[in-house]
Design a protein around this motif. Sequence first.
Motif, PDB file in Angstrom:
ATOM      1  N   ALA A  39     -39.001 -36.385 -24.805  1.00  0.00           N
ATOM      2  CA  ALA A  39     -38.737 -36.993 -23.507  1.00  0.00           C
ATOM      3  C   ALA A  39     -37.390 -37.708 -23.527  1.00  0.00           C
ATOM      4  N   THR A  40     -36.710 -37.742 -22.379  1.00  0.00           N
ATOM      5  CA  THR A  40     -35.444 -38.457 -22.270  1.00  0.00           C
ATOM      6  C   THR A  40     -35.641 -39.720 -21.440  1.00  0.00           C
ATOM      7  N   VAL A  41     -34.838 -40.734 -21.746  1.00  0.00           N
ATOM      8  CA  VAL A  41     -34.935 -42.013 -21.065  1.00  0.00           C
ATOM      9  C   VAL A  41     -34.298 -41.889 -19.678  1.00  0.00           C
ATOM     10  N   PRO A  42     -34.891 -42.510 -18.650  1.00  0.00           N
ATOM     11  CA  PRO A  42     -34.257 -42.490 -17.329  1.00  0.00           C
ATOM     12  C   PRO A  42     -32.900 -43.177 -17.370  1.00  0.00           C
ATOM     13  N   LYS A  43     -31.943 -42.646 -16.614  1.00  0.00           N
ATOM     14  CA  LYS A  43     -30.580 -43.168 -16.620  1.00  0.00           C
ATOM     15  C   LYS A  43     -30.269 -43.855 -15.289  1.00  0.00           C
ATOM     16  N   CYS A  44     -29.328 -44.780 -15.341  1.00  0.00           N
ATOM     17  CA  CYS A  44     -28.848 -45.473 -14.142  1.00  0.00           C
ATOM     18  C   CYS A  44     -28.116 -44.464 -13.261  1.00  0.00           C
ATOM     19  N   GLY A  45     -28.373 -44.509 -11.959  1.00  0.00           N
ATOM     20  CA  GLY A  45     -27.744 -43.572 -11.049  1.00  0.00           C
ATOM     21  C   GLY A  45     -26.273 -43.826 -10.829  1.00  0.00           C
ATOM     22  N   ASP A  46     -25.807 -45.047 -11.091  1.00  0.00           N
ATOM     23  CA  ASP A  46     -24.398 -45.368 -10.885  1.00  0.00           C
ATOM     24  C   ASP A  46     -23.570 -45.126 -12.140  1.00  0.00           C
ATOM     25  N   CYS A  47     -23.971 -45.764 -13.250  1.00  0.00           N
ATOM     26  CA  CYS A  47     -23.126 -45.718 -14.452  1.00  0.00           C
ATOM     27  C   CYS A  47     -23.632 -44.741 -15.506  1.00  0.00           C
ATOM     28  N   GLY A  48     -24.883 -44.290 -15.419  1.00  0.00           N
ATOM     29  CA  GLY A  48     -25.392 -43.308 -16.360  1.00  0.00           C
ATOM     30  C   GLY A  48     -25.962 -43.870 -17.636  1.00  0.00           C
ATOM     31  N   LEU A  49     -26.051 -45.200 -17.767  1.00  0.00           N
ATOM     32  CA  LEU A  49     -26.640 -45.799 -18.963  1.00  0.00           C
ATOM     33  C   LEU A  49     -28.161 -45.707 -18.897  1.00  0.00           C
ATOM     34  N   ALA A  50     -28.805 -45.750 -20.071  1.00  0.00           N
ATOM     35  CA  ALA A  50     -30.264 -45.698 -20.123  1.00  0.00           C
ATOM     36  C   ALA A  50     -30.845 -46.977 -19.534  1.00  0.00           C
ATOM     37  N   LEU A  51     -31.913 -46.836 -18.753  1.00  0.00           N
ATOM     38  CA  LEU A  51     -32.551 -47.996 -18.140  1.00  0.00           C
ATOM     39  C   LEU A  51     -33.464 -48.675 -19.143  1.00  0.00           C
ATOM     40  N   GLN A  52     -33.314 -49.973 -19.284  1.00  0.00           N
ATOM     41  CA  GLN A  52     -34.151 -50.722 -20.211  1.00  0.00           C
ATOM     42  C   GLN A  52     -35.479 -51.064 -19.560  1.00  0.00           C
ATOM     43  N   GLY A  53     -36.531 -51.096 -20.365  1.00  0.00           N
ATOM     44  CA  GLY A  53     -37.847 -51.477 -19.878  1.00  0.00           C
ATOM     45  C   GLY A  53     -38.648 -50.331 -19.289  1.00  0.00           C
ATOM     46  N   ILE A  54     -38.113 -49.124 -19.322  1.00  0.00           N
ATOM     47  CA  ILE A  54     -38.831 -47.967 -18.779  1.00  0.00           C
ATOM     48  C   ILE A  54     -39.000 -46.955 -19.909  1.00  0.00           C
ATOM     49  N   PRO A  55     -40.220 -46.538 -20.216  1.00  0.00           N
ATOM     50  CA  PRO A  55     -40.425 -45.640 -21.350  1.00  0.00           C
ATOM     51  C   PRO A  55     -39.918 -44.231 -21.077  1.00  0.00           C
ATOM     52  N   ALA A  56     -39.596 -43.540 -22.141  1.00  0.00           N
ATOM     53  CA  ALA A  56     -39.169 -42.148 -22.053  1.00  0.00           C
ATOM     54  C   ALA A  56     -40.409 -41.269 -22.057  1.00  0.00           C
ATOM     55  N   LEU A  57     -40.681 -40.635 -20.937  1.00  0.00           N
ATOM     56  CA  LEU A  57     -41.840 -39.752 -20.803  1.00  0.00           C
ATOM     57  C   LEU A  57     -41.388 -38.421 -20.225  1.00  0.00           C
ATOM     58  N   ARG A  58     -42.242 -37.427 -20.373  1.00  0.00           N
ATOM     59  CA  ARG A  58     -41.993 -36.158 -19.706  1.00  0.00           C
ATOM     60  C   ARG A  58     -42.249 -36.358 -18.204  1.00  0.00           C
ATOM     61  N   PRO A  59     -41.595 -35.581 -17.348  1.00  0.00           N
ATOM     62  CA  PRO A  59     -41.703 -35.831 -15.908  1.00  0.00           C
ATOM     63  C   PRO A  59     -43.139 -35.870 -15.385  1.00  0.00           C
ATOM     64  N   ARG A  60     -43.976 -35.014 -15.871  1.00  0.00           N
ATOM     65  CA  ARG A  60     -45.356 -34.980 -15.370  1.00  0.00           C
ATOM     66  C   ARG A  60     -46.134 -36.223 -15.792  1.00  0.00           C
ATOM     67  N   GLN A  61     -45.770 -36.841 -16.919  1.00  0.00           N
ATOM     68  CA  GLN A  61     -46.500 -38.017 -17.395  1.00  0.00           C
ATOM     69  C   GLN A  61     -46.232 -39.242 -16.532  1.00  0.00           C
ATOM     70  N   TYR A  62     -45.095 -39.285 -15.837  1.00  0.00           N
ATOM     71  CA  TYR A  62     -44.832 -40.424 -14.957  1.00  0.00           C
ATOM     72  C   TYR A  62     -45.840 -40.479 -13.820  1.00  0.00           C
ATOM     73  N   ALA A  63     -46.435 -39.348 -13.458  1.00  0.00           N
ATOM     74  CA  ALA A  63     -47.427 -39.335 -12.386  1.00  0.00           C
ATOM     75  C   ALA A  63     -48.717 -40.033 -12.815  1.00  0.00           C
ATOM     76  N   THR A  64     -48.986 -40.089 -14.111  1.00  0.00           N
ATOM     77  CA  THR A  64     -50.259 -40.653 -14.568  1.00  0.00           C
ATOM     78  C   THR A  64     -50.161 -42.125 -14.936  1.00  0.00           C
ATOM     79  N   VAL A  65     -48.951 -42.664 -15.125  1.00  0.00           N
ATOM     80  CA  VAL A  65     -48.835 -44.081 -15.485  1.00  0.00           C
ATOM     81  C   VAL A  65     -48.670 -44.923 -14.228  1.00  0.00           C
ATOM     82  N   SER A  66     -48.968 -46.219 -14.343  1.00  0.00           N
ATOM     83  CA  SER A  66     -48.932 -47.096 -13.178  1.00  0.00           C
ATOM     84  C   SER A  66     -47.497 -47.430 -12.780  1.00  0.00           C
TER      85      SER A  66
END
Length: 112
Positions: A39-66
């Motif tokens: 899985a890859t970490v979500p990136k900031c839409g402006d600068c492209g850095l990895a977002l802190q505090g958000i886990p790296a999951l596969r896209p389908r797994q984000y649907a199952t977490v709160s």
Amino acid sequence: MAQRVTLRKRQPYNTNSNRRRVVKTPGGKLVVHYIQKPATVPKCGDCGLALQGIPALRPRQYATVSKRIKSVQRAYGGSRCSDCVRSRIVRAFLIEEAKIVKKVLKAKPTGK
């Protein structure tokens, strides 16, 4: 001679999504384990850095977490980093200040 294994999926080709590892079970059989993509970490839409505090999951797994797992408690929480949010707020404040200054200068009488 090497022991043969039976593929568990119908797709036989060695693609990136069909990587597999041969594992020996405690019973002595060889079975195939399919390896998930990392899985890859979500990136900031402006600068492209990895977002802190958000886990790296596969896209389908984000649907199952709160929702609290997918974002942080801030404006633009799950899509922009804190530095970019700060710069947006400062930019908006300065634009509003410039509008007020422009309005005051326009209202000021320029008589001699």
